[in-house]
Motif scaffolding. Structure first.
Motif, PDB file in Angstrom:
ATOM      1  N   SER A 109      -2.452   3.156   4.921  1.00 13.38           N
ATOM      2  CA  SER A 109      -1.461   2.085   5.027  1.00 13.38           C
ATOM      3  C   SER A 109      -1.527   1.513   6.436  1.00 13.38           C
ATOM      4  O   SER A 109      -2.338   1.955   7.260  1.00 13.38           O
ATOM      5  CB  SER A 109      -0.044   2.626   4.759  1.00 13.38           C
ATOM      6  N   TRP A 110      -0.666   0.565   6.746  1.00 12.56           N
ATOM      7  CA  TRP A 110      -0.715  -0.050   8.074  1.00 12.56           C
ATOM      8  C   TRP A 110      -0.448   0.968   9.180  1.00 12.56           C
ATOM      9  O   TRP A 110      -0.985   0.843  10.281  1.00 12.56           O
ATOM     10  CB  TRP A 110       0.276  -1.213   8.156  1.00 12.56           C
TER      11      TRP A 110
ATOM     12  N   GLN B 251      -4.424  -3.308   6.839  1.00 16.29           N
ATOM     13  CA  GLN B 251      -3.876  -2.756   5.595  1.00 16.29           C
ATOM     14  C   GLN B 251      -2.628  -3.509   5.139  1.00 16.29           C
ATOM     15  O   GLN B 251      -1.681  -2.930   4.623  1.00 16.29           O
ATOM     16  CB  GLN B 251      -3.561  -1.250   5.756  1.00 16.29           C
TER      17      GLN B 251
ATOM     18  N   ALA C  53       0.810  -1.218   0.000  1.00 16.94           N
ATOM     19  CA  ALA C  53       0.000   0.000   0.000  1.00 16.94           C
ATOM     20  C   ALA C  53       0.844   1.269   0.000  1.00 16.94           C
ATOM     21  O   ALA C  53       0.365   2.334  -0.394  1.00 16.94           O
ATOM     22  CB  ALA C  53      -0.930   0.013   1.217  1.00 16.94           C
TER      23      ALA C  53
ATOM     24  N   PRO D  66      -4.190   3.585   9.055  1.00 19.31           N
ATOM     25  CA  PRO D  66      -5.209   2.646   8.571  1.00 19.31           C
ATOM     26  C   PRO D  66      -6.402   3.275   7.873  1.00 19.31           C
ATOM     27  O   PRO D  66      -6.990   2.667   6.981  1.00 19.31           O
ATOM     28  CB  PRO D  66      -5.649   1.923   9.849  1.00 19.31           C
TER      29      PRO D  66
ATOM     30  N   SER E 237      -4.939   2.693  -0.039  1.00 19.27           N
ATOM     31  CA  SER E 237      -5.636   1.437   0.170  1.00 19.27           C
ATOM     32  C   SER E 237      -7.113   1.681   0.424  1.00 19.27           C
ATOM     33  O   SER E 237      -7.570   2.828   0.495  1.00 19.27           O
ATOM     34  CB  SER E 237      -5.010   0.675   1.335  1.00 19.27           C
TER      35      SER E 237
ATOM     36  N   CYS F 153      -6.959  -3.726   3.166  1.00 20.35           N
ATOM     37  CA  CYS F 153      -8.015  -2.821   3.603  1.00 20.35           C
ATOM     38  C   CYS F 153      -7.967  -2.746   5.127  1.00 20.35           C
ATOM     39  O   CYS F 153      -7.154  -3.425   5.768  1.00 20.35           O
ATOM     40  CB  CYS F 153      -9.390  -3.272   3.109  1.00 20.35           C
ATOM     41  N   ASN F 154      -8.803  -1.911   5.714  1.00 20.55           N
ATOM     42  CA  ASN F 154      -8.658  -1.660   7.148  1.00 20.55           C
ATOM     43  C   ASN F 154      -9.456  -2.603   8.035  1.00 20.55           C
ATOM     44  O   ASN F 154      -9.688  -2.309   9.200  1.00 20.55           O
ATOM     45  CB  ASN F 154      -8.987  -0.194   7.486  1.00 20.55           C
TER      46      ASN F 154
END
Length: 360
Positions: free
Chosen positions: A168-169, A189, A121, A172, A142, A348-349
């Motif tokens: 992103s991670w 993510q 992402a 989120p 993302s 995705c979150n």
């Protein structure tokens, strides 16, 4: 879900939701463009795996801290509730170690710090992979759940999913969000490739879906839910799922509107947490809608080729367990034995993972 797929305006084609029943194609480019994109990403996958192959080998470890031993055995796998999860069939698995909870933000941060790994992402998008898409729309990001203000038809997931640049991670829900104070929450993510890279670095691997379901059933009878026959035994929620009117009104009866910290709900008889609800979890198996009709009974590893009639030609892997967005009105995939699916580079979150480890 194409993590790189931007939808509506600045969004690209082919967004795939990374969860089960919601996981419908959102195509905004031609079929020819989609086919070219998928072929390009398949080639890209091998390069991405190669780019981290040296670093992930540096952290091989024999530690089983934070894992639970599952001795293996035989069980009835699948459910008659969904076409891609039947027939219910007898399966045996060997013994293995499994993480007692989903991989957390803190654990994933340690991996990133040690390897300088960059998730899918967060990576720049190559215009060659997205023919026909304006260059200015090729922004890393993302998919993020964005509930509408009012009740809407459940036929169009674009009403509650958006591609958010900068998600992103570490962010989120988008660039304005962060994970400060959420160190004990499941990392989200993350794509299959990201999860696989982490697992290899940790000296582990992703579970097969047979191993995942065996751990979730934990030796109990073949009931509708992993925890039993009732959704709320003794009036108590057993997992982090969606209550209320999906997707616009989450009443948060279980205490969590989004992902909950790991171990927030009761562990199962094997001592494992959150194998239903909270976040979807990647499995190592490729996804095929008819695999159970031909699956081997001993330690099945999944099909050799991915096949999803809803999006032919796109490589996908199995996801299990449902998430905090699963509802009795939509995506009831916390039902025992049910399956999810997601494209290899998707995120995705409400999508995370946990790992397993073989006996040394």
């Amino acid at each position: 879900m194409k993590i790189h797929s931007l939808i509506i305006g600045v969004l690209l084609s082919g967004l795939y939701s990374g969860f089960a029943q919601e996981n419908k194609a959102v195509a905004v480019v031609s079929a020819t463009s989609c086919e070219a994109m998928c072929k390009a990403n398949t080639s890209k996958k091998s390069l991405l795996l190669q780019s981290v192959s040296k670093k992930v080998k540096e952290n091989k470890t024999t530690s089983t801290d934070g894992m639970v031993w599952v001795s293996g055995g035989e069980f009835n796998m699948g459910t008659e509730d969904y076409p891609d999860a039947k027939p219910v069939h007898k399966v045996s698995v060997k013994g293995y170690w499994i993480d007692e909870h989903e991989v957390t933000n803190a654990q994933f941060a340690a991996f990133v710090k040690a390897t300088n790994y960059v998730t899918i992402a967060e990576r720049p998008l190559d215009p060659k992979d997205y023919p026909g898409v304006p260059v200015e729309n090729l922004v890393p990001g993302s998919a993020v759940f964005s509930p509408p203000a009012d009740k809407v038809s459940l036929a169009n997931i674009q009403q509650w999913w958006q591609y958010v640049p900068g998600a992103s991670w570490q962010h989120p829900s988008g660039p304005e969000s962060n994970i400060i104070g959420l160190e004990n929450n499941p990392v989200v993510q993350v794509s299959y490739l990201d999860a696989k890279a982490y697992a290899e670095w940790a000296g582990k691997r992703l579970p097969t879906e047979a191993e995942w379901e065996f751990a979730a059933r934990a030796g109990r009878p073949h009931t509708k839910y992993y925890w039993g026959s009732e959704l709320k035994p003794d009036g108590k929620w057993q997992a982090n799922i969606f209550q209320g009117t999906f997707p616009n009104n989450n009443t948060v009866e279980d205490g969590f509107a989004a992902a909950a910290p790991v171990k927030s709900f009761p562990k199962n008889p094997y001592g494992i947490y959150d194998l239903e609800g909270n976040v979807w979890e990647w499995c190592n198996d490729l996804y095929s809608d008819d695999y159970y009709k031909n699956s081997t009974n001993a330690n099945p590893q999944g099909p050799s080729i991915s096949n999803d009639p809803e999006e032919p030609g796109v490589e996908k892997h199995v996801q299990r367990g449902g998430s905090y967005l699963c509802s009795d009105q939509y995506c009831i995939r916390y039902v025992a034995g049910s399956r999810g699916k997601g494209e290899t580079t998707s995120a995705c979150n409400h999508l995370g993972f946990r790992c397993v480890k073989d006996v040394e």
